[in-house]
Design an enzyme around this catalytic site. Structure first.
Site, PDB file in Angstrom:
ATOM      1  N   ALA A 192       0.831  -1.208   0.000  1.00 46.63           N
ATOM      2  CA  ALA A 192       0.000   0.000   0.000  1.00 46.63           C
ATOM      3  C   ALA A 192       0.862   1.253   0.000  1.00 46.63           C
ATOM      4  O   ALA A 192       0.381   2.353   0.222  1.00 46.63           O
ATOM      5  CB  ALA A 192      -0.931  -0.005   1.208  1.00 46.63           C
ATOM      6  N   SER A 219       7.529  -3.729   3.673  1.00 49.37           N
ATOM      7  CA  SER A 219       8.565  -4.707   3.352  1.00 49.37           C
ATOM      8  C   SER A 219       9.941  -4.257   3.859  1.00 49.37           C
ATOM      9  O   SER A 219      10.661  -5.029   4.499  1.00 49.37           O
ATOM     10  CB  SER A 219       8.560  -4.940   1.836  1.00 49.37           C
ATOM     11  OG  SER A 219       9.819  -5.340   1.395  1.00 49.37           O
ATOM     12  N   ASP A 266      12.532   3.724   1.413  1.00 52.79           N
ATOM     13  CA  ASP A 266      11.870   2.960   2.478  1.00 52.79           C
ATOM     14  C   ASP A 266      12.881   2.417   3.481  1.00 52.79           C
ATOM     15  O   ASP A 266      12.669   2.479   4.695  1.00 52.79           O
ATOM     16  CB  ASP A 266      11.099   1.766   1.887  1.00 52.79           C
ATOM     17  CG  ASP A 266       9.983   2.187   0.966  1.00 52.79           C
ATOM     18  OD1 ASP A 266      10.040   3.311   0.452  1.00 52.79           O
ATOM     19  OD2 ASP A 266       9.059   1.381   0.755  1.00 52.79           O
TER      20      ASP A 266
HETATM   21  O1  PMV Z   1       4.258   3.227  -3.474  1.00 53.29           O
HETATM   22  P1  PMV Z   1       5.706   3.108  -3.200  1.00 53.29           P
HETATM   23  O2  PMV Z   1       6.081   3.228  -1.766  1.00 53.29           O
HETATM   24  O3  PMV Z   1       6.332   1.940  -3.882  1.00 53.29           O
HETATM   25  O4  PMV Z   1       6.389   4.424  -3.789  1.00 53.29           O
HETATM   26  C1  PMV Z   1       6.643   4.597  -5.129  1.00 53.29           C
HETATM   27  C2  PMV Z   1       7.333   5.897  -5.293  1.00 53.29           C
HETATM   28  C3  PMV Z   1       7.592   6.279  -6.744  1.00 53.29           C
HETATM   29  O5  PMV Z   1       8.154   7.578  -6.722  1.00 53.29           O
HETATM   30  C4  PMV Z   1       6.299   6.319  -7.523  1.00 53.29           C
HETATM   31  C5  PMV Z   1       8.547   5.298  -7.408  1.00 53.29           C
HETATM   32  C6  PMV Z   1       9.973   5.348  -6.915  1.00 53.29           C
HETATM   33  O6  PMV Z   1      10.692   4.357  -7.161  1.00 53.29           O
HETATM   34  O7  PMV Z   1      10.409   6.346  -6.327  1.00 53.29           O
END
Ligand code: PMV
Length: 326
Positions: free
Chosen positions: A104, A109, A152
């Protein structure tokens, strides 16, 4: 020692998702929803892996010659990375739980990877923290999940709030959220593939040519202003920047009806700001509100979202919560 429980926070992208893919800046912050991992000594000759959250279980030999399969492979990759750094692989049981919805955009993870790395190295008596914890957890994530951006894992390991640009070391932001203001996350419950949304958005940007470039440049200005708003605690400006950033994400095609509905309700009910967070097309939205408005807002949002939670942001990173004796 019999066992260790460690936890690590999830993350929210507050500003700049998608635009970050083309080298512009983004802001991410840690949230009070955490992943928690318990590791325990065992007398067997395996590493036993169990995730009640995902409903999966596996076991792998101590020489790490076999993968665990699917979602659990990341733990094997972390152990391989630790072995390269000189850590021994001893028999143990791993139980993984997460307060976040999976897939989400809240970094569940990475938080579990970091919490596991900290728990296991603590069990061995040489806990990894800070940059070292980040390096090993990221190596595991990288091998198991392709090409994660690293946002993350950075947030899960170090906590706090960061200004991030691809290929550069993240810079800490001294965020100040004054008393009386809270964030909420609302989960649409719709699962999506980050890759699909990223590819679509890049195609839209390409098609728009110079107009597309300008949207990206504006998004970068929004990030710049948002850093100032966060550092000075100007929540009214911060909220407006969130609405504005959502508009830019709508322009490049990252939103959908469920997310727009949440953002519109937030605006109608007097929230200071709201936007989608992460990839879009589902996943979560983040809302900034005055504490006094939360109950009404939450009631309204719950009619349109699968889960609504009040959260703290800018919280500490990975930590050992409990040492279990035999
Ligand atoms: O939804 P998430 O946490 O996977 O975030 C994606 C973030 C993007 O900017 C859309 C892609 C990225 O790799 O930074």
């Amino acid at each position: 020692m019999g066992g260790v429980v460690a936890s690590a926070p999830g993350k929210l992208i507050l500003f700049g998702e998608h635009f970050v893919v083309k080298g512009y800046r983004a802001i991410a912050t840690s949230i009070s929803l955490r992943a928690r991992v318990r590791v325990e000594d065992t007398s067997g000759s395996w590493v036993e892996l169990h995730s009640p959250t995902l409903g999966v279980r596996s076991r792998i030999p101590l020489d790490l010659s076999r993968s665990a399969g699917g979602e659990l492979d990341v733990y094997v990759e972390i152990l391989r990375a630790l072995r390269k750094e000189g850590f021994s692989i001893v028999p143990h049981r791993v139980v993984v739980e997460s307060e976040m919805p999976v897939a989400a955009g809240l970094g569940s993870s990475a938080a579990t990877s970091v919490a596991y790395t900290l728990a296991y190295t603590t069990l061995l008596g040489s806990p990894l923290y800070g940059e070292n914890l980040l390096r090993v957890s990221f190596e595991g994530e990288r091998v198991a999940h392709g090409r994660p951006s690293g946002i993350d894992t950075t947030i899960a390991a170090l906590g706090g709030t960061i200004l991030y640009r691809r290929g550069e070391k993240p810079a800490p932001v001294s965020a100040r959220i004054p008393e009386g203001y809270v964030f909420l996350v609302a989960d649409t419950g719709l699962k999506r593939s980050t890759r699909d949304v990223v590819d679509y958005v890049l195609r839209v940007a390409e098609m728009m040519g110079e107009a597309g470039e300008q949207v990206y440049a504006v998004a970068d200005k929004v990030v710049e202003k948002a850093v100032k708003a966060l550092e000075s605690g100007d929540m009214e400006l911060l909220g407006n920047l969130m609405y504005f950033n959502h508009g830019l994400l709508v322009a490049v095609g990252a939103s959908n009806l469920a997310l727009d509905t949440i953002v519109d309700i937030a605006r109608m009910r007097g929230a200071l700001g709201a936007k989608l967070t992460g990839a879009g097309w589902g996943g979560c939205a983040v809302i900034l509100a005055r504490r006094g408005d939360v109950e009404v807002l939450r009631g309204e949002l719950e009619r349109h979202a699968r889960m609504v939670k009040v959260i703290n942001v800018n919280v500490p990173g990975a930590t050992v919560e409990n040492i279990l004796s035999k």
